[in-house]
Design a protein around this motif. Sequence first.
Motif, PDB file in Angstrom:
ATOM      1  N   VAL A  38       0.787  -1.508  -0.313  1.00 39.95           N
ATOM      2  CA  VAL A  38      -0.040  -0.041  -0.129  1.00 39.95           C
ATOM      3  C   VAL A  38       1.126   1.058  -0.150  1.00 39.95           C
ATOM      4  N   ALA A  39       1.957   0.979   0.721  1.00 43.43           N
ATOM      5  CA  ALA A  39       2.713   2.308   1.300  1.00 43.43           C
ATOM      6  C   ALA A  39       4.329   2.587   0.021  1.00 43.43           C
ATOM      7  N   GLU A  40       3.466   1.968  -1.540  1.00 42.70           N
ATOM      8  CA  GLU A  40       4.295   1.753  -2.372  1.00 42.70           C
ATOM      9  C   GLU A  40       3.709   2.112  -3.444  1.00 42.70           C
ATOM     10  N   ARG A  41       2.673   2.150  -3.369  1.00 51.64           N
ATOM     11  CA  ARG A  41       1.096   2.535  -4.231  1.00 51.64           C
ATOM     12  C   ARG A  41       1.269   4.094  -3.567  1.00 51.64           C
ATOM     13  N   VAL A  42       1.325   4.502  -3.094  1.00 49.65           N
ATOM     14  CA  VAL A  42       1.405   6.128  -3.041  1.00 49.65           C
ATOM     15  C   VAL A  42       2.377   6.770  -2.899  1.00 49.65           C
ATOM     16  N   GLY A  43       3.588   5.849  -3.114  1.00 46.65           N
ATOM     17  CA  GLY A  43       5.229   6.495  -3.734  1.00 46.65           C
ATOM     18  C   GLY A  43       5.770   7.041  -1.106  1.00 46.65           C
ATOM     19  N   LEU A  44       5.459   6.103  -0.567  1.00 45.24           N
ATOM     20  CA  LEU A  44       5.765   6.220   0.748  1.00 45.24           C
ATOM     21  C   LEU A  44       6.257   4.734   0.786  1.00 45.24           C
ATOM     22  N   THR A  45       7.688   5.437   2.054  1.00 51.15           N
ATOM     23  CA  THR A  45       7.568   4.435   2.521  1.00 51.15           C
ATOM     24  C   THR A  45       6.348   3.963   3.402  1.00 51.15           C
ATOM     25  N   GLN A  46       6.810   2.073   3.807  1.00 50.11           N
ATOM     26  CA  GLN A  46       6.018   1.476   5.288  1.00 50.11           C
ATOM     27  C   GLN A  46       5.680   2.360   6.395  1.00 50.11           C
ATOM     28  N   GLN A  47       6.754   2.682   6.931  1.00 48.00           N
ATOM     29  CA  GLN A  47       6.863   3.587   8.135  1.00 48.00           C
ATOM     30  C   GLN A  47       6.457   5.112   8.083  1.00 48.00           C
ATOM     31  N   GLY A  48       6.912   5.745   6.721  1.00 52.15           N
ATOM     32  CA  GLY A  48       5.852   6.847   6.491  1.00 52.15           C
ATOM     33  C   GLY A  48       4.445   6.505   6.615  1.00 52.15           C
ATOM     34  N   LEU A  49       3.841   5.246   6.096  1.00 48.86           N
ATOM     35  CA  LEU A  49       2.124   4.982   5.535  1.00 48.86           C
ATOM     36  C   LEU A  49       2.005   4.636   7.885  1.00 48.86           C
ATOM     37  N   LEU A  50       3.334   3.973   8.341  1.00 50.45           N
ATOM     38  CA  LEU A  50       2.023   4.430   9.665  1.00 50.45           C
ATOM     39  C   LEU A  50       2.364   5.085  10.137  1.00 50.45           C
ATOM     40  N   HIS A  51       3.346   6.635   9.839  1.00 49.71           N
ATOM     41  CA  HIS A  51       2.341   7.104  10.653  1.00 49.71           C
ATOM     42  C   HIS A  51       0.869   7.782   9.919  1.00 49.71           C
ATOM     43  N   TYR A  52       0.582   7.048   9.576  1.00 52.21           N
ATOM     44  CA  TYR A  52      -1.305   7.861   8.827  1.00 52.21           C
ATOM     45  C   TYR A  52      -1.541   6.220   9.453  1.00 52.21           C
ATOM     46  N   PHE A  53      -1.466   5.508   9.681  1.00 52.90           N
ATOM     47  CA  PHE A  53      -2.296   4.351   9.832  1.00 52.90           C
ATOM     48  C   PHE A  53      -0.993   3.157  10.806  1.00 52.90           C
ATOM     49  N   PRO A  54      -1.681   2.821  11.888  1.00 52.79           N
ATOM     50  CA  PRO A  54      -0.471   2.425  12.678  1.00 52.79           C
ATOM     51  C   PRO A  54      -0.809   0.879  12.497  1.00 52.79           C
ATOM     52  N   THR A  55      -1.056   0.572  12.021  1.00 49.41           N
ATOM     53  CA  THR A  55      -1.551  -0.966  11.776  1.00 49.41           C
ATOM     54  C   THR A  55      -2.499  -1.118  10.971  1.00 49.41           C
ATOM     55  N   LYS A  56      -2.076  -2.430  10.554  1.00 50.23           N
ATOM     56  CA  LYS A  56      -3.564  -3.332   9.224  1.00 50.23           C
ATOM     57  C   LYS A  56      -4.288  -2.992   9.357  1.00 50.23           C
ATOM     58  N   ASP A  57      -5.233  -3.246  11.091  1.00 50.45           N
ATOM     59  CA  ASP A  57      -6.127  -3.815  11.324  1.00 50.45           C
ATOM     60  C   ASP A  57      -6.997  -2.043  11.321  1.00 50.45           C
ATOM     61  N   ALA A  58      -5.376  -1.205  11.807  1.00 46.73           N
ATOM     62  CA  ALA A  58      -6.104   0.587  11.358  1.00 46.73           C
ATOM     63  C   ALA A  58      -6.429   0.465   9.694  1.00 46.73           C
ATOM     64  N   LEU A  59      -5.472   0.160   9.263  1.00 44.75           N
ATOM     65  CA  LEU A  59      -6.083   0.832   7.738  1.00 44.75           C
ATOM     66  C   LEU A  59      -7.267  -0.168   7.038  1.00 44.75           C
ATOM     67  N   LEU A  60      -7.478  -1.089   7.404  1.00 40.41           N
ATOM     68  CA  LEU A  60      -8.956  -1.927   7.240  1.00 40.41           C
ATOM     69  C   LEU A  60     -10.468  -1.081   7.804  1.00 40.41           C
ATOM     70  N   VAL A  61      -9.936  -0.605   9.141  1.00 38.08           N
ATOM     71  CA  VAL A  61     -11.296   0.187   9.911  1.00 38.08           C
ATOM     72  C   VAL A  61     -11.601   1.121   8.228  1.00 38.08           C
ATOM     73  N   ALA A  62     -10.555   1.922   8.392  1.00 39.97           N
ATOM     74  CA  ALA A  62     -10.425   3.102   7.407  1.00 39.97           C
ATOM     75  C   ALA A  62     -11.715   2.780   6.038  1.00 39.97           C
ATOM     76  N   VAL A  63     -10.983   1.677   5.587  1.00 38.60           N
ATOM     77  CA  VAL A  63     -11.518   0.970   4.016  1.00 38.60           C
ATOM     78  C   VAL A  63     -12.652   1.181   4.750  1.00 38.60           C
ATOM     79  N   LEU A  64     -13.052  -0.158   5.688  1.00 33.86           N
ATOM     80  CA  LEU A  64     -14.390  -0.072   5.919  1.00 33.86           C
ATOM     81  C   LEU A  64     -15.116   1.030   5.912  1.00 33.86           C
ATOM     82  N   GLU A  65     -15.308   1.440   6.574  1.00 29.79           N
ATOM     83  CA  GLU A  65     -15.781   3.062   6.831  1.00 29.79           C
ATOM     84  C   GLU A  65     -15.534   3.992   6.004  1.00 29.79           C
ATOM     85  N   GLU A  66     -14.847   3.773   4.666  1.00 33.75           N
ATOM     86  CA  GLU A  66     -14.899   4.748   3.474  1.00 33.75           C
ATOM     87  C   GLU A  66     -15.681   3.835   2.135  1.00 33.75           C
TER      88      GLU A  66
END
Length: 188
Positions: A38-66
């Motif tokens: 996911v990070a690669e798709r948006v031009g971030l490092t994995q560490q950079g993505l973790l700044h926005y979503f600290p876990t994969k589950d947090a990202l899943l919650v955001a996907v479901l909310e979207e």
Amino acid sequence: MNATNSRTRREERRAEIVRAALEVIAERGYRGTSLAAVAERVGLTQQGLLHYFPTKDALLVAVLEERDQWDAVPDSRWRVDLLASLVEYNAMRPGIIQTFSALLGESVTGGPSGRGLLHRALRPRAGSMAGVLRAEYGDHLPNGLTPERAAPLLVAVMDGLQYQWLLDPESVDMPGAFRDFLALLGES
């Protein structure tokens, strides 16, 4: 950069990450999706993505909310005819249907965390559908079922039609089949 611009940029970046996650999940499934992909798709490092979503589950919650935001109609405003419109709308967005279907399927065999997240997201659906049916038909549908008995069938048909449509979109008329089901419930 002022605080408002910074907040707006952060919200835009989060939305971009969620869209990318939807794409990657649709392509690879939830278990096959990594934060790194996911990070690669948006031009971030994995560490950079973790700044926005600290876990994969947090990202899943955001996907479901979207997904919920796209389908959002206040419960008090849902009507049976709007459900038919939602099915038609879903037929125009296969990526989100693939994502949801992949998550639903994987929740059955996945670990407890993914199952719990999706279960919490889906649990209100049958109750919400019972409310829609009660508003439309009262305590009993024309076929004699109560809204509570018919609601799980309604959800099952919607989800099942999505799977069939994903497997063979040329042969399955998802909106037409859903309208046929509504006729069985007593909707004209």
